[in-house]
Design a protein around this motif. Structure first.
Motif, PDB file in Angstrom:
ATOM      1  N   LEU A 217      26.509  -4.572   9.843  1.00 22.24           N
ATOM      2  CA  LEU A 217      25.178  -5.135   9.878  1.00 22.24           C
ATOM      3  C   LEU A 217      24.813  -4.932  11.400  1.00 22.24           C
ATOM      4  CD1 LEU A 217      26.568  -6.871   7.563  1.00 22.24           C
ATOM      5  CD2 LEU A 217      24.616  -8.470   8.243  1.00 22.24           C
ATOM      6  N   LEU A 218      23.622  -4.145  11.820  1.00 16.80           N
ATOM      7  CA  LEU A 218      23.413  -4.154  13.040  1.00 16.80           C
ATOM      8  C   LEU A 218      21.944  -4.847  13.549  1.00 16.80           C
ATOM      9  CD1 LEU A 218      23.543  -1.788  15.666  1.00 16.80           C
ATOM     10  CD2 LEU A 218      22.058  -0.311  14.187  1.00 16.80           C
ATOM     11  N   ILE A 219      21.936  -5.371  14.294  1.00 18.37           N
ATOM     12  CA  ILE A 219      20.571  -6.080  15.066  1.00 18.37           C
ATOM     13  C   ILE A 219      20.149  -5.151  15.763  1.00 18.37           C
ATOM     14  CG2 ILE A 219      19.477  -7.976  16.035  1.00 18.37           C
ATOM     15  CD1 ILE A 219      21.496  -9.796  14.829  1.00 18.37           C
ATOM     16  N   SER A 220      18.906  -4.694  15.589  1.00 18.28           N
ATOM     17  CA  SER A 220      18.294  -3.679  16.647  1.00 18.28           C
ATOM     18  C   SER A 220      16.678  -4.023  16.913  1.00 18.28           C
ATOM     19  CB  SER A 220      18.129  -2.449  15.886  1.00 18.28           C
ATOM     20  OG  SER A 220      17.808  -1.540  16.652  1.00 18.28           O
ATOM     21  N   HIS A 221      16.366  -3.765  18.310  1.00 15.12           N
ATOM     22  CA  HIS A 221      14.939  -3.993  18.576  1.00 15.12           C
ATOM     23  C   HIS A 221      14.375  -2.583  18.456  1.00 15.12           C
ATOM     24  CE1 HIS A 221      15.200  -7.966  20.993  1.00 15.12           C
ATOM     25  NE2 HIS A 221      14.337  -8.143  19.892  1.00 15.12           N
ATOM     26  N   ARG A 222      15.084  -1.810  18.826  1.00 15.22           N
ATOM     27  CA  ARG A 222      14.597  -0.280  18.500  1.00 15.22           C
ATOM     28  C   ARG A 222      14.617   0.077  17.304  1.00 15.22           C
ATOM     29  NH1 ARG A 222      17.963   2.292  23.267  1.00 15.22           N
ATOM     30  NH2 ARG A 222      17.686   0.525  24.671  1.00 15.22           N
ATOM     31  N   LEU A 223      13.369   0.821  16.767  1.00 17.68           N
ATOM     32  CA  LEU A 223      13.269   1.121  15.409  1.00 17.68           C
ATOM     33  C   LEU A 223      13.551   2.397  15.016  1.00 17.68           C
ATOM     34  CD1 LEU A 223      10.069  -1.053  14.505  1.00 17.68           C
ATOM     35  CD2 LEU A 223      12.328  -1.739  14.507  1.00 17.68           C
ATOM     36  N   VAL A 224      14.010   3.073  16.149  1.00 18.53           N
ATOM     37  CA  VAL A 224      14.539   4.512  16.045  1.00 18.53           C
ATOM     38  C   VAL A 224      16.004   4.807  15.179  1.00 18.53           C
ATOM     39  CG1 VAL A 224      12.958   5.667  17.727  1.00 18.53           C
ATOM     40  CG2 VAL A 224      15.339   4.721  18.297  1.00 18.53           C
ATOM     41  N   GLY A 225      16.169   5.760  14.645  1.00 20.75           N
ATOM     42  CA  GLY A 225      17.563   6.039  14.231  1.00 20.75           C
ATOM     43  C   GLY A 225      17.862   4.964  12.642  1.00 20.75           C
ATOM     44  N   LEU A 226      16.830   4.428  12.127  1.00 19.43           N
ATOM     45  CA  LEU A 226      17.145   3.634  11.079  1.00 19.43           C
ATOM     46  C   LEU A 226      17.006   4.243   9.634  1.00 19.43           C
ATOM     47  CD1 LEU A 226      15.612   0.357  12.476  1.00 19.43           C
ATOM     48  CD2 LEU A 226      17.827   1.114  12.757  1.00 19.43           C
ATOM     49  N   GLU A 227      16.791   5.457   9.846  1.00 20.91           N
ATOM     50  CA  GLU A 227      16.515   6.311   8.532  1.00 20.91           C
ATOM     51  C   GLU A 227      17.833   6.250   7.759  1.00 20.91           C
ATOM     52  OE1 GLU A 227      16.168   7.309  11.516  1.00 20.91           O
ATOM     53  OE2 GLU A 227      14.087   8.146  11.853  1.00 20.91           O
ATOM     54  N   HIS A 228      18.848   6.277   8.376  1.00 16.55           N
ATOM     55  CA  HIS A 228      20.255   6.320   7.537  1.00 16.55           C
ATOM     56  C   HIS A 228      20.604   5.104   6.938  1.00 16.55           C
ATOM     57  CE1 HIS A 228      19.839  10.424   8.904  1.00 16.55           C
ATOM     58  NE2 HIS A 228      19.904  10.021  10.298  1.00 16.55           N
ATOM     59  N   MET A 229      19.992   3.943   7.425  1.00 13.32           N
ATOM     60  CA  MET A 229      20.640   2.765   7.049  1.00 13.32           C
ATOM     61  C   MET A 229      20.283   2.544   5.468  1.00 13.32           C
ATOM     62  SD  MET A 229      21.749   1.842   9.917  1.00 13.32           S
ATOM     63  CE  MET A 229      22.100   0.075   9.804  1.00 13.32           C
ATOM     64  N   ASP A 230      21.182   1.847   4.794  1.00 16.12           N
ATOM     65  CA  ASP A 230      20.945   1.743   3.223  1.00 16.12           C
ATOM     66  C   ASP A 230      19.890   0.645   3.188  1.00 16.12           C
ATOM     67  OD1 ASP A 230      23.312   3.288   2.353  1.00 16.12           O
ATOM     68  OD2 ASP A 230      24.428   1.715   3.225  1.00 16.12           O
ATOM     69  N   GLN A 231      19.860  -0.532   4.092  1.00 17.76           N
ATOM     70  CA  GLN A 231      19.022  -1.387   4.049  1.00 17.76           C
ATOM     71  C   GLN A 231      18.374  -1.910   5.196  1.00 17.76           C
ATOM     72  OE1 GLN A 231      18.956  -5.581   1.359  1.00 17.76           O
ATOM     73  NE2 GLN A 231      20.904  -4.910   2.078  1.00 17.76           N
ATOM     74  N   ILE A 232      17.065  -2.216   5.230  1.00 21.36           N
ATOM     75  CA  ILE A 232      16.641  -2.959   6.460  1.00 21.36           C
ATOM     76  C   ILE A 232      16.095  -3.860   6.137  1.00 21.36           C
ATOM     77  CG2 ILE A 232      14.742  -2.526   8.464  1.00 21.36           C
ATOM     78  CD1 ILE A 232      14.922   0.600   7.929  1.00 21.36           C
ATOM     79  N   ILE A 233      16.433  -5.028   7.075  1.00 19.46           N
ATOM     80  CA  ILE A 233      16.062  -6.466   6.781  1.00 19.46           C
ATOM     81  C   ILE A 233      14.894  -6.958   7.832  1.00 19.46           C
ATOM     82  CG2 ILE A 233      16.788  -9.040   6.174  1.00 19.46           C
ATOM     83  CD1 ILE A 233      19.230  -7.862   5.030  1.00 19.46           C
ATOM     84  N   VAL A 234      13.755  -7.372   7.578  1.00 18.06           N
ATOM     85  CA  VAL A 234      13.073  -7.574   8.501  1.00 18.06           C
ATOM     86  C   VAL A 234      12.890  -9.490   8.632  1.00 18.06           C
ATOM     87  CG1 VAL A 234      10.538  -7.372   9.445  1.00 18.06           C
ATOM     88  CG2 VAL A 234      11.715  -5.681   8.156  1.00 18.06           C
ATOM     89  N   PHE A 235      13.145  -9.924   9.933  1.00 22.47           N
ATOM     90  CA  PHE A 235      12.975 -11.466   9.860  1.00 22.47           C
ATOM     91  C   PHE A 235      11.810 -11.590  10.588  1.00 22.47           C
ATOM     92  CE2 PHE A 235      17.466 -11.660   8.839  1.00 22.47           C
ATOM     93  CZ  PHE A 235      17.552 -12.837   8.450  1.00 22.47           C
ATOM     94  N   ASP A 236      11.077 -12.746  10.507  1.00 22.95           N
ATOM     95  CA  ASP A 236      10.042 -13.107  11.411  1.00 22.95           C
ATOM     96  C   ASP A 236       9.773 -14.718  10.982  1.00 22.95           C
ATOM     97  OD1 ASP A 236       7.706 -13.020  12.702  1.00 22.95           O
ATOM     98  OD2 ASP A 236       6.339 -13.286  11.030  1.00 22.95           O
ATOM     99  N   GLN A 237       9.999 -15.448  12.084  1.00 26.96           N
ATOM    100  CA  GLN A 237      10.063 -16.759  12.227  1.00 26.96           C
ATOM    101  C   GLN A 237      11.047 -17.487  11.250  1.00 26.96           C
ATOM    102  OE1 GLN A 237       6.117 -18.682  12.331  1.00 26.96           O
ATOM    103  NE2 GLN A 237       5.366 -16.891  13.596  1.00 26.96           N
ATOM    104  N   GLY A 238      12.208 -17.083  11.312  1.00 29.74           N
ATOM    105  CA  GLY A 238      13.325 -17.410  10.416  1.00 29.74           C
ATOM    106  C   GLY A 238      13.420 -17.138   9.052  1.00 29.74           C
ATOM    107  N   GLU A 239      12.504 -16.403   8.618  1.00 27.58           N
ATOM    108  CA  GLU A 239      12.267 -16.091   7.187  1.00 27.58           C
ATOM    109  C   GLU A 239      12.582 -14.300   7.028  1.00 27.58           C
ATOM    110  OE1 GLU A 239       8.987 -17.580   5.129  1.00 27.58           O
ATOM    111  OE2 GLU A 239       8.542 -19.123   6.429  1.00 27.58           O
ATOM    112  N   ILE A 240      13.071 -13.989   6.025  1.00 30.31           N
ATOM    113  CA  ILE A 240      13.002 -12.531   5.586  1.00 30.31           C
ATOM    114  C   ILE A 240      11.408 -12.254   5.000  1.00 30.31           C
ATOM    115  CG2 ILE A 240      14.115 -10.955   4.165  1.00 30.31           C
ATOM    116  CD1 ILE A 240      16.704 -12.237   4.384  1.00 30.31           C
TER     117      ILE A 240
END
Ligand SMILES: Nc1ncnc2c1ncn2[C@@H]1O[C@H](COP(=O)(O)OP(=O)(O)OP(=O)(O)O)[C@@H](O)[C@H]1O
Length: 570
Positions: free
Chosen positions: A519-542
């Motif tokens: 699991l990788l927390i990232s601010h930059r959105l580059v290089g995420l193409e190869h991830m199996d899944q991206i989870i987006v959080f906002d104000q404590g919620e997915i």
């Protein structure tokens, strides 16, 4: 008072030394009384020219008492100090054992400086409890009882005078001073706390104060706090001296009364004159044992507060149940959250709300979202630093409650946003991840993180002060690479690296974690193409989850973030 009793219960485990120190304390005190009483009697008797064998016997008795007194005092010191050190070590271990399961939530409640002062200062302060509070009244009581019992055979009046003196010096005065001491102690502690906060702020904020030209003002505040503390200390010192003088005055008064009443009784033929000097010597000596009573109130108050502060820290019960299982070390495992919500202790606002997710074993997941959206909190729950307010966290479909924190930490490679470095060599700082690693392995991981030019013997300063931000992050990654566990939790591990080094280091990490759950927390959105899944959080919620392509197609939150990032970069 209950706190003191509870802490004492933890301390008083080894009782043999306690009994022995009371026994020898009594022996030392009573032989001193006997020594001076017999010398008084000897002087009076010698004046009446008794047979030489009487004098010889008396002198032999005196010598034995002198020896017994020194012997008793030595053994009393030996056993009482040994008892104190044993108690302190027991208390330290006991306190630490209670404290450990409460971390890290405990840091939410107490500042680290305060916690340290409780662990070190308050426990040390309790060393005075046995030596100066608990034990002197017991020894004093026994010595007085024995002395009064002996004196009654010669003069009931003198015995009553001694009893009154004991009551005043041993209980009445200490109780009165204990009452006054409380007020002074409260102010003293407040001023000590204020001074230590001022000092800490001054030291930590030194550079900023200098830059904003506020050093002078802060220094003045610091000096004022110091002056107030010194003032309170002075008051406390005066009070202790006053108490000691009052005690001595009462003691001497009793001796004068013994002389006066004794002389009266002798003149009335109610007391044999040969015993008068003996009784006076008894009254002068027996009150020596009451001198430590002058310090009892101050030490009692000190111990009571120290016990209270210690008790406060460990009274919280860890919410964690008994762990029954161990995580697998030879295969990756999945992570699941079911309706997890979480608010930090003492916080009304939830940092995570109804989080539902599943991260399959061996998959690669990116966690993205605005600052403060709950990403790091999510990691803290996975690491069981905190337990959810509601909902469950599962590893391989088994509840987190079944695993100990230690087990979870042992099975995880963690890179946090801020990582700690200890004063020592680079080698020592790496070996905390894998104690048995060879220099070859260490050189290997340093190469992976592009730090091959660093010497393993190079000194690292406290908190890694002689490393750049990027070097600190790369060292943290090197530790994770050394540990080689099957779960990776990386919280913005490369945020301070330049793009080229970042790419190379992350590539290496992904190669090493090929079959693991990452699991990788990232601010930059580059290089995420190869991830199996991206989870987006906002104000404590997915607010969104899916693969890179799915999220872009959906044109939702992630898509908009991507657009903004593009605009900024252009
Ligand atoms: N120890 C704490 N006590 C109370 N509130 C906290 C604590 N740590 C974080 N928070 C709050 O919880 C919320 C989520 O914080 P968190 O650190 O998880 O955000 P984040 O997404 O990791 O942010 P960033 O990207 O800036 O690191 C924030 O509103 C923060 O103020």
């Amino acid at each position: 008072m209950n706190e003191l009793r509870a802490v004492m219960k933890d301390m008083m485990v080894e009782k043999r030394d306690i009994y022995l120190s009371v026994l020898f304390g009594f022996l030392a005190g009573i032989t001193a009384v006997a020594l001076f009483a017999s010398s008084g009697y000897l002087i009076s008797k010698a004046a009446l020219l008794p047979p030489i064998y009487t004098l010889s016997l008396m002198i032999a008795f005196l010598k034995i008492m002198g020896f017994a007194r020194a012997f008793g005092r030595y053994l009393e010191r030996l056993y009482s100090h040994r008892a104190t050190f044993t108690m302190l070590s027991q208390l330290r271990v006991h306190f630490y054992e209670k404290l450990e399961p409460l971390a890290p939530a405990i840091f939410q409640k107490y500042k680290s400086g305060d916690l340290l002062s409780r662990i070190v200062g308050d426990i040390d302060r309790l060393q005075n409890f046995f030596l100066r509070v608990y034990y002197p009244p017991i020894v004093l009581g026994f010595i007085f009882l024995a002395t009064i019992f002996f004196t009654v055979f010669y003069s009931v009046t003198v015995a009553v005078l001694l009893l009154v003196g004991l009551f005043v010096t041993g209980f009445l005065l200490p109780a009165w001073f204990a009452f006054k001491q409380r007020r002074i102690e409260t102010r003293l502690r407040e001023e000590r706390g204020a001074l230590s906060s001022e000092v800490t702020e001054f030291l930590y904020g030194f550079m900023d104060l200098k830059l904003y030209q506020q050093l002078g003002t802060k220094k003045e505040e610091l000096e004022q706090a110091s002056a107030r503390y010194i003032d309170e200390q002075e008051k406390e010192g005066k009070m202790a001296t006053y108490h000691q003088s009052m005690n001595s005055m009462v003691t001497l008064l009793v001796s004068w009364l013994v002389i006066a009443f004794g002389a009266y009784l002798v003149s009335n033929n109610e007391l044999d004159g040969v015993f008068l000097a003996m009784l006076i010597m008894i009254s002068l000596t027996v009150f020596e044992n009451a001198v430590p009573m002058a310090l009892v109130p101050a030490h009692f108050e000190d111990s009571r507060r120290a016990a209270k502060r210690l008790h406060e820290v460990v009274q919280d019960k860890p919410e964690i149940g008994e762990p029954t299982k161990s995580l697998p070390s030879n295969k990756p495992f999945s992570l699941t959250m079911k309706s997890v919500s979480f608010a930090f202790p003492e916080e009304k606002r939830s940092s995570l709300q109804d989080v539902d997710l599943h991260i399959p074993a061996g998959s690669k997941t990116a966690i993205v979202g605005a600052s403060g959206s709950g990403k790091s909190t999510f990691f803290q729950l996975l690491l069981k630093f905190y337990t959810p307010t509601s909902g469950t966290v599962l590893y391989d479909e088994i509840s987190q409650d079944s695993y100990s924190q230690e087990d979870i930490w042992a099975r995880t490679n963690v890179v946090q946003q801020e990582n700690h470095y200890f004063y020592g060599s680079l080698r020592e700082n790496l070996l905390i991840a894998k104690e048995e690693a060879t220099d070859e392995e260490l050189h290997g991981v340093l190469e992976y993180v592009h730090m091959q030019n660093f010497d393993l013997d190079q000194t690292i300063l406290e908190k890694g002060d002689n490393l750049s931000g990027g070097e600190k992050q790369r060292l943290a990654i090197a530790r994770a690479l050394l540990k080689k566990e099957r779960l990776w939790l990386l919280d913005e591990p490369t945020s301070s690296l330049d793009a080229v080094t970042e790419q190379a280091v992350l590539e290496r990490v992904f190669r090493e974690a090929q079959d693991d759950t990452l699991l990788l927390i990232s601010h930059r959105l580059v290089g995420l193409e190869h991830m199996d899944q991206i989870i987006v959080f906002d104000q404590g919620e997915i607010v969104e989850s899916g693969s890179y392509q799915e999220l872009l197609k959906h044109e939702g939150y992630f898509y908009r973030m991507k657009q903004i990032e593009k605009e900024v970069l252009v």
